[in-house]
Design a protein around this motif. Structure first.
Motif, mmCIF file in Angstrom:
data_model
loop_
_atom_site.group_PDB
_atom_site.id
_atom_site.type_symbol
_atom_site.label_atom_id
_atom_site.label_comp_id
_atom_site.label_asym_id
_atom_site.label_seq_id
_atom_site.Cartn_x
_atom_site.Cartn_y
_atom_site.Cartn_z
ATOM 1 N N LYS A 154 6.118 -55.395 47.631
ATOM 2 C CA LYS A 154 7.170 -54.631 46.941
ATOM 3 C C LYS A 154 8.496 -54.646 47.696
ATOM 4 N N ASP A 155 8.478 -55.015 49.007
ATOM 5 C CA ASP A 155 9.706 -55.041 49.812
ATOM 6 C C ASP A 155 10.512 -56.323 49.593
ATOM 7 N N ILE A 156 9.918 -57.315 48.937
ATOM 8 C CA ILE A 156 10.570 -58.616 48.777
ATOM 9 C C ILE A 156 11.424 -58.617 47.514
ATOM 10 N N LYS A 157 12.696 -58.977 47.694
ATOM 11 C CA LYS A 157 13.625 -59.019 46.558
ATOM 12 C C LYS A 157 13.351 -60.294 45.768
ATOM 13 N N LEU A 158 13.018 -60.108 44.489
ATOM 14 C CA LEU A 158 12.702 -61.247 43.631
ATOM 15 C C LEU A 158 13.896 -61.608 42.760
ATOM 16 N N PRO A 159 14.022 -62.887 42.386
ATOM 17 C CA PRO A 159 15.110 -63.282 41.490
ATOM 18 C C PRO A 159 14.981 -62.572 40.141
ATOM 19 N N LYS A 160 16.085 -62.468 39.442
ATOM 20 C CA LYS A 160 16.110 -61.825 38.122
ATOM 21 C C LYS A 160 15.108 -62.508 37.190
ATOM 22 N N GLY A 161 14.345 -61.706 36.464
ATOM 23 C CA GLY A 161 13.382 -62.250 35.513
ATOM 24 C C GLY A 161 12.032 -62.573 36.121
ATOM 25 N N THR A 162 11.879 -62.346 37.445
ATOM 26 C CA THR A 162 10.615 -62.618 38.137
ATOM 27 C C THR A 162 9.976 -61.302 38.545
ATOM 28 N N THR A 163 8.675 -61.150 38.295
ATOM 29 C CA THR A 163 7.965 -59.919 38.651
ATOM 30 C C THR A 163 6.732 -60.254 39.483
ATOM 31 N N LEU A 164 6.256 -59.277 40.257
ATOM 32 C CA LEU A 164 5.064 -59.467 41.073
ATOM 33 C C LEU A 164 3.832 -59.597 40.196
ATOM 34 N N ALA A 165 2.907 -60.468 40.610
ATOM 35 C CA ALA A 165 1.636 -60.604 39.890
ATOM 36 C C ALA A 165 0.473 -60.216 40.808
ATOM 37 N N ILE A 166 0.810 -59.524 41.918
ATOM 38 C CA ILE A 166 -0.214 -59.016 42.837
ATOM 39 C C ILE A 166 0.090 -57.553 43.122
ATOM 40 N N ASP A 167 -0.820 -56.888 43.817
ATOM 41 C CA ASP A 167 -0.652 -55.489 44.192
ATOM 42 C C ASP A 167 0.632 -55.353 45.020
ATOM 43 N N GLU A 168 1.509 -54.435 44.613
ATOM 44 C CA GLU A 168 2.799 -54.300 45.306
ATOM 45 C C GLU A 168 2.642 -53.836 46.754
ATOM 46 N N ASP A 169 1.491 -53.247 47.100
ATOM 47 C CA ASP A 169 1.260 -52.788 48.472
ATOM 48 C C ASP A 169 0.596 -53.845 49.354
ATOM 49 N N ALA A 170 0.368 -55.048 48.813
ATOM 50 C CA ALA A 170 -0.241 -56.118 49.603
ATOM 51 C C ALA A 170 0.678 -56.493 50.766
ATOM 52 N N VAL A 171 0.098 -56.628 51.970
ATOM 53 C CA VAL A 171 0.877 -57.004 53.157
ATOM 54 C C VAL A 171 1.133 -58.510 53.110
ATOM 55 N N VAL A 172 2.393 -58.894 53.245
ATOM 56 C CA VAL A 172 2.776 -60.308 53.219
ATOM 57 C C VAL A 172 2.995 -60.819 54.648
ATOM 58 N N LEU A 173 3.737 -60.040 55.442
ATOM 59 C CA LEU A 173 4.016 -60.395 56.843
ATOM 60 C C LEU A 173 3.786 -59.176 57.721
ATOM 61 N N GLN A 174 3.345 -59.418 58.958
ATOM 62 C CA GLN A 174 3.286 -58.312 59.911
ATOM 63 C C GLN A 174 3.622 -58.834 61.303
ATOM 64 N N VAL A 175 4.172 -57.936 62.123
ATOM 65 C CA VAL A 175 4.582 -58.305 63.477
ATOM 66 C C VAL A 175 3.570 -57.712 64.452
ATOM 67 N N LEU A 176 3.044 -58.580 65.328
ATOM 68 C CA LEU A 176 2.048 -58.164 66.316
ATOM 69 C C LEU A 176 2.611 -58.330 67.713
ATOM 70 N N ALA A 177 2.095 -57.513 68.643
ATOM 71 C CA ALA A 177 2.450 -57.680 70.055
ATOM 72 C C ALA A 177 1.614 -58.828 70.595
ATOM 73 N N ALA A 178 2.237 -59.725 71.355
ATOM 74 C CA ALA A 178 1.500 -60.856 71.929
ATOM 75 C C ALA A 178 0.512 -60.341 72.960
ATOM 76 N N GLN A 179 -0.708 -60.877 72.934
ATOM 77 C CA GLN A 179 -1.741 -60.474 73.889
ATOM 78 C C GLN A 179 -1.744 -61.467 75.036
ATOM 79 N N ALA A 180 -1.448 -60.972 76.251
ATOM 80 C CA ALA A 180 -1.464 -61.851 77.417
ATOM 81 C C ALA A 180 -2.889 -61.914 77.949
ATOM 82 N N GLU A 181 -3.362 -63.136 78.291
ATOM 83 C CA GLU A 181 -4.703 -63.266 78.860
ATOM 84 C C GLU A 181 -4.665 -62.811 80.302
ATOM 85 N N GLU A 182 -5.661 -61.992 80.651
ATOM 86 C CA GLU A 182 -5.699 -61.508 82.033
ATOM 87 C C GLU A 182 -6.354 -62.563 82.898
#
Length: 197
Positions: A154-182
């Motif tokens: 739902k956060d993604i701006k779609l072009p005029k005349g285009t609508t979502l065909a999936i759940d608007e709450d579906a996660v598309v991108l997420q930012v993770l903290a990099a895990q350093a190997e000990e």
């Protein structure tokens, strides 16, 4: 969106042998279906089709024995080693008709400074758009995002005349903290070496 004209030839021979003969002639076997009509088996010029399919959801104007049809690619089979086209399924569409397609998600900008990883939960977004106005891609700004941030459909701006065909709450991108190997402690490494000896 792109509109590519291709001259199609109908085919009456089927099976692997016939498909190989078509490919030897630098053509690609294909089937066109939709709108409740019987599937039409055709072959298309290989090089032109390969170039056309570089554009996601390209609109193809097919000349099938003097009759013009509009179609979009629905399934593309490629040779696993050569990457050449083996077979293409095409869906008939009409101007003004709405279709559901997968559109690539592109990112713009840079994450906030730090050890962060951008995870593409979805590489494509399922949308409904008019067959002749399918967007080639949708863009998402990731400028300044930090660990824990996520972008939903739902956060993604779609072009005029285009609508979502999936759940608007579906996660598309997420930012993770990099895990350093000990690194293993020196004492543990020496103990392992001694145990092996």
């Amino acid at each position: 969106m792109s509109d590519v004209k291709l001259a199609a030839q109908t085919r009456t021979e089927f099976g692997k042998g016939a498909a190989r003969r078509i490919r030897r002639e630098s053509r690609v076997p294909a089937v066109v279906y939709g709108h409740g009509t019987d599937p039409v088996h055709i072959s298309l010029p290989g090089h032109e089709l390969l170039l056309a399919l570089r554009t996601p959801n390209v609109l193809l104007t097919l000349d099938i024995e003097g009759k013009t049809e509009l179609a979009i690619p629905k399934a593309v089979q490629r040779d696993a080693i050569k990457g050449s086209l083996d077979h293409v399924d095409l869906l008939l569409v009409k101007r003004g008709e709405k279709v559901t397609v997968e559109v690539p998600v592109q990112t713009e900008g840079e994450l906030a400074p730090g050890a962060f990883i951008l995870e593409h939960v979805l590489n494509t977004l399922s949308v409904e758009a008019e067959a002749t106005h399918i967007p080639e891609a949708v863009s998402v700004s990731i400028e300044g995002l930090e660990a824990g941030a996520s972008i939903h459909a739902k956060d993604i701006k779609l072009p005029k005349g285009t609508t979502l065909a999936i759940d608007e709450d579906a996660v598309v991108l997420q930012v993770l903290a990099a895990q350093a190997e000990e690194p293993a402690a020196e004492g543990e490494a020496e103990g392992d070496a001694a145990a092996e000896a």
